[in-house]
Design a protein around this motif. Structure first.
Motif, PDB file in Angstrom:
ATOM      1  N   GLY A  16       0.978  -0.897  -0.085  1.00 33.37           N
ATOM      2  CA  GLY A  16       0.467  -0.150  -0.293  1.00 33.37           C
ATOM      3  C   GLY A  16       1.124   1.184   0.023  1.00 33.37           C
ATOM      4  O   GLY A  16       1.703   1.275   0.345  1.00 33.37           O
ATOM      5  N   GLN A  17       0.807   2.218  -0.369  1.00 31.76           N
ATOM      6  CA  GLN A  17       1.409   3.915  -0.629  1.00 31.76           C
ATOM      7  C   GLN A  17       0.987   4.329   0.391  1.00 31.76           C
ATOM      8  O   GLN A  17       2.219   4.609   1.137  1.00 31.76           O
ATOM      9  CB  GLN A  17       0.411   4.680  -1.665  1.00 31.76           C
ATOM     10  CG  GLN A  17       1.538   6.019  -1.980  1.00 31.76           C
ATOM     11  CD  GLN A  17       0.693   6.777  -2.540  1.00 31.76           C
ATOM     12  OE1 GLN A  17      -0.553   6.656  -3.583  1.00 31.76           O
ATOM     13  NE2 GLN A  17       1.265   7.702  -3.602  1.00 31.76           N
ATOM     14  N   ALA A  18       0.438   4.323   1.687  1.00 32.04           N
ATOM     15  CA  ALA A  18       0.820   4.676   3.222  1.00 32.04           C
ATOM     16  C   ALA A  18       1.244   4.164   3.710  1.00 32.04           C
ATOM     17  O   ALA A  18       2.340   4.616   4.377  1.00 32.04           O
ATOM     18  CB  ALA A  18      -1.134   5.024   3.181  1.00 32.04           C
ATOM     19  N   ALA A  19       1.377   2.568   3.990  1.00 33.02           N
ATOM     20  CA  ALA A  19       2.055   1.971   4.241  1.00 33.02           C
ATOM     21  C   ALA A  19       3.643   2.089   4.026  1.00 33.02           C
ATOM     22  O   ALA A  19       4.985   2.124   4.455  1.00 33.02           O
ATOM     23  CB  ALA A  19       2.153   0.325   3.851  1.00 33.02           C
ATOM     24  N   THR A  74       4.892   4.879   2.243  1.00 32.72           N
ATOM     25  CA  THR A  74       5.380   6.318   2.857  1.00 32.72           C
ATOM     26  C   THR A  74       5.829   5.742   3.890  1.00 32.72           C
ATOM     27  O   THR A  74       6.969   6.750   4.294  1.00 32.72           O
ATOM     28  CB  THR A  74       4.391   7.329   1.989  1.00 32.72           C
ATOM     29  OG1 THR A  74       3.950   7.048   0.368  1.00 32.72           O
ATOM     30  CG2 THR A  74       4.786   8.515   2.143  1.00 32.72           C
ATOM     31  N   ALA A  75       5.085   5.101   5.299  1.00 29.86           N
ATOM     32  CA  ALA A  75       5.186   5.105   6.081  1.00 29.86           C
ATOM     33  C   ALA A  75       6.482   4.771   6.258  1.00 29.86           C
ATOM     34  O   ALA A  75       7.998   5.582   7.568  1.00 29.86           O
ATOM     35  CB  ALA A  75       4.735   4.573   6.858  1.00 29.86           C
ATOM     36  N   ASP A 122       9.695   7.200   4.014  1.00 29.59           N
ATOM     37  CA  ASP A 122       9.756   8.448   4.662  1.00 29.59           C
ATOM     38  C   ASP A 122      10.912   9.436   5.536  1.00 29.59           C
ATOM     39  O   ASP A 122      11.384   9.983   5.093  1.00 29.59           O
ATOM     40  CB  ASP A 122       8.140   9.301   4.534  1.00 29.59           C
ATOM     41  CG  ASP A 122       8.755  11.198   4.530  1.00 29.59           C
ATOM     42  OD1 ASP A 122       8.989  11.390   3.522  1.00 29.59           O
ATOM     43  OD2 ASP A 122       7.735  11.443   5.215  1.00 29.59           O
ATOM     44  N   PHE A 174       5.784   5.085  -3.717  1.00 32.62           N
ATOM     45  CA  PHE A 174       6.773   6.226  -2.739  1.00 32.62           C
ATOM     46  C   PHE A 174       6.287   7.356  -3.831  1.00 32.62           C
ATOM     47  O   PHE A 174       7.185   7.171  -5.134  1.00 32.62           O
ATOM     48  CB  PHE A 174       7.421   5.522  -2.456  1.00 32.62           C
ATOM     49  CG  PHE A 174       8.083   6.955  -1.327  1.00 32.62           C
ATOM     50  CD1 PHE A 174       7.545   7.482   0.039  1.00 32.62           C
ATOM     51  CD2 PHE A 174       9.397   7.630  -2.431  1.00 32.62           C
ATOM     52  CE1 PHE A 174       8.651   8.671   0.314  1.00 32.62           C
ATOM     53  CE2 PHE A 174       9.442   8.750  -1.343  1.00 32.62           C
ATOM     54  CZ  PHE A 174       9.963   9.154  -0.097  1.00 32.62           C
ATOM     55  N   ARG A 192       8.136  11.427  -3.638  1.00 30.17           N
ATOM     56  CA  ARG A 192       8.480  12.904  -2.952  1.00 30.17           C
ATOM     57  C   ARG A 192       9.657  13.633  -3.865  1.00 30.17           C
ATOM     58  O   ARG A 192      10.207  13.139  -4.266  1.00 30.17           O
ATOM     59  CB  ARG A 192       9.567  12.482  -1.988  1.00 30.17           C
ATOM     60  CG  ARG A 192       9.900  13.656  -1.010  1.00 30.17           C
ATOM     61  CD  ARG A 192      11.159  13.538  -0.314  1.00 30.17           C
ATOM     62  NE  ARG A 192      10.359  13.079   1.063  1.00 30.17           N
ATOM     63  CZ  ARG A 192      11.769  12.689   1.526  1.00 30.17           C
ATOM     64  NH1 ARG A 192      13.106  13.023   1.926  1.00 30.17           N
ATOM     65  NH2 ARG A 192      11.115  11.535   3.118  1.00 30.17           N
ATOM     66  N   CYS A 214       4.201  -3.890   3.330  1.00 30.18           N
ATOM     67  CA  CYS A 214       3.565  -3.116   3.609  1.00 30.18           C
ATOM     68  C   CYS A 214       2.506  -3.367   2.938  1.00 30.18           C
ATOM     69  O   CYS A 214       1.798  -2.586   1.876  1.00 30.18           O
ATOM     70  CB  CYS A 214       4.670  -1.938   2.946  1.00 30.18           C
ATOM     71  SG  CYS A 214       5.925  -1.471   3.425  1.00 30.18           S
TER      72      CYS A 214
END
Length: 498
Positions: free
Chosen positions: A92-95, A97-98, A101, A126, A128, A497
């Motif tokens: 997952g993108q949020a996982a 990134t967590a 990042d 991810f 940035r 993730c």
């Protein structure tokens, strides 16, 4: 009167009661004790002499070897990595990134941009500033690898030739793009030194002998395959002086190094002439027994060799795939620039710096990589004027790993492996990055204020991920910046993730 005999009558024998007791109760014990002592003393003697009667002892049975030392009854199945399964879960993108990042932080000044994608689908995991154009340093060699494999082909080889010269008694060494020539005999199992000048000289002497040549031989060199300035004006003089790059010619010994084992410091400033002089020396040695003398001086050919010039000898380089892999592993600037110019020649462009950058600019979109806002001023990444985004590098790695052009797969072996090979061999050794050792495969990039890492990794769930992290404006020498890149890639390797 009673009759008697010599013996006393029974009724007259009356031994005393005391004497009778001593004979029946005491005298047998000394005899028994003596017998016991004799038996005890006899046992050791019997043991000593017994082997002489029964023969030698039977040999002890040989110990049974452990299972791993015994010959196998059947052949085991090969142990190889299982193919990647498309059904493996996409992080997952949020996982992601967590995980990435917090560790992708600059040590001092500057910033990092980055992009992580699922290799099969291209889904962004991810981002940035992934679309921002940045100075890429040696990550640019990934685009050079793509262009070389597409235009030349993985199996192509560069040929160094010796042809008859324009005047009698002349031979011409013609550069064909092999800058990994060796001085000694050819080493077919090697990339550097695959073609050797000693072998080429011996073959030349054999042909000259067969044709009846006599007298003095003059060596010329034809380096006309490359045109334009030998040094890119975008390269800083300090980098040239430090030996990061040298003037470009279509033939060189040891990738324009005096010694293949010494990859820093001064370099030949005319690699074509240096190679020709070495060839002349080898020709002199080989021709000594054949009645051929070789002039000491070596000159440049007055022009390009004629296409119909008689071929005396030739030697082929390692394949383009092998050379691309060497270029990526050790980040060889000279070899990268040569590959760019050879890609230009293969597509009908001049063998110049401008031709090389034009070839890359054309092959990038053809390989499925967006060319938006990309700017190229060299093809090795040494110049600060190059501009490429993390997204474009992630797309390049996707094209190599899972793209439709299977010729690009030949570059996979060139990616350095974290903690093991190439420019990553001394990294991924501390507690925060050791989880990526042996798993992260990525091209490095290093300039004074620039660091980059672009590559691929299989995550904990078996999903292939591609990534690119680019740092610009960084504090020179700050140790935490390489660690930040390695920690980010390590986070991806351990990511489950979802």
């Amino acid at each position: 009167m009673t009759k008697t005999t010599g013996a006393e009558p029974l009724h007259t024998r009356r031994p005393s009661r005391q004497g009778s007791v001593e004979q029946r109760s005491y005298r047998p014990w000394p005899l028994a004790l003596a017998a016991l002592i004799l038996i005890v003393l006899a046992i050791p003697g019997a043991l000593l002499v017994a082997p002489g009667f029964r023969g030698p002892d039977a040999p002890a049975p040989a110990p049974t070897a452990p299972a791993w030392q015994q010959a196998p009854a059947t052949l085991s199945a090969p142990q190889v990595l299982a193919p990647l399964q498309p059904a493996a879960p996409v992080p997952g993108q949020a996982a992601v990134t967590a995980q990435v990042d917090p560790v992708l932080k600059a040590d001092g000044g500057g910033t990092f941009t980055g992009m992580v994608q699922d290799a099969l689908t291209g889904q962004v995991l991810f981002d940035r500033g992934g679309a921002q154009s940045r100075v890429p340093a040696s990550n640019l060699k990934l685009l050079t690898a793509v262009a070389a494999l597409r235009t030349l082909g993985p199996d192509h080889r560069f040929t160094t030739k010796v042809v008859q010269g324009p005047a009698p008694g002349q031979v011409v060494l013609v550069g064909g793009g092999d800058v990994l020539l060796g001085a000694a005999e050819s080493q077919p199992e090697q990339v550097m030194g695959h073609a050797g000048l000693a072998t080429l000289a011996a073959a030349t002497v054999h042909t000259l002998q067969a044709s009846g040549a006599t007298g003095e031989i003059k060596v010329l060199v034809d380096d006309s395959l490359f045109t334009g300035p030998a040094l890119n004006p975008n390269w800083q003089s300090g980098d040239v002086e430090a030996g990061e790059i040298a003037p470009l010619y279509p033939l060189a010994l040891n990738s324009a190094r005096f010694d293949p084992a010494v990859t820093t410091g001064p370099r030949p400033q005319d690699s074509a002439m240096a190679a020709a002089q070495e060839f002349a020396a080898r020709l002199r040695t080989a021709g000594a027994g054949a009645g051929l003398a070789v002039a000491a001086a070596v000159d440049r050919s007055p022009g390009a060799s004629q296409a119909n010039a008689a071929l005396l000898a030739a030697a082929d380089s390692a394949t383009v795939a092998e050379q691309v892999n060497l270029m990526l592993q050790v980040s060889d600037n000279y070899l990268a620039e040569t590959m760019g110019r050879m890609a230009a020649v293969a597509t009908g462009r001049p063998g110049s710096n401008d031709g090389a950058t034009a070839a890359l600019a054309a092959e990038v979109p053809a390989a499925g990589i967006s060319p938006d806002a990309m700017n190229l001023v060299d093809v090795c990444g040494l110049a600060m004027g190059n501009q490429v985004s993390a997204r474009q590098f992630a797309e390049a790695v996707r094209a190599i790993t899972t793209g439709t052009d299977t010729r690009l797969r030949a570059a996979l072996d060139g990616f350095p492996v974290g903690g093991l090979t190439g420019t990553l061999d001394t990294r991924y050794g501390d507690a925060t990055t050791s989880g990526g050792a042996g798993l992260v495969r990525a091209k490095t990039g290093t300039l004074n204020t620039v660091l980059a890492l672009s590559g691929y990794v299989v995550d904990a769930d078996g999903r292939l991920l591609v990534f690119s992290f680019l740092g610009n404006g960084l504090t020179p020498g700050a140790a935490g910046n390489k660690e930040a890149l390695d920690r980010a890639a390590t986070a991806l390797a351990g990511c489950g993730c979802r």
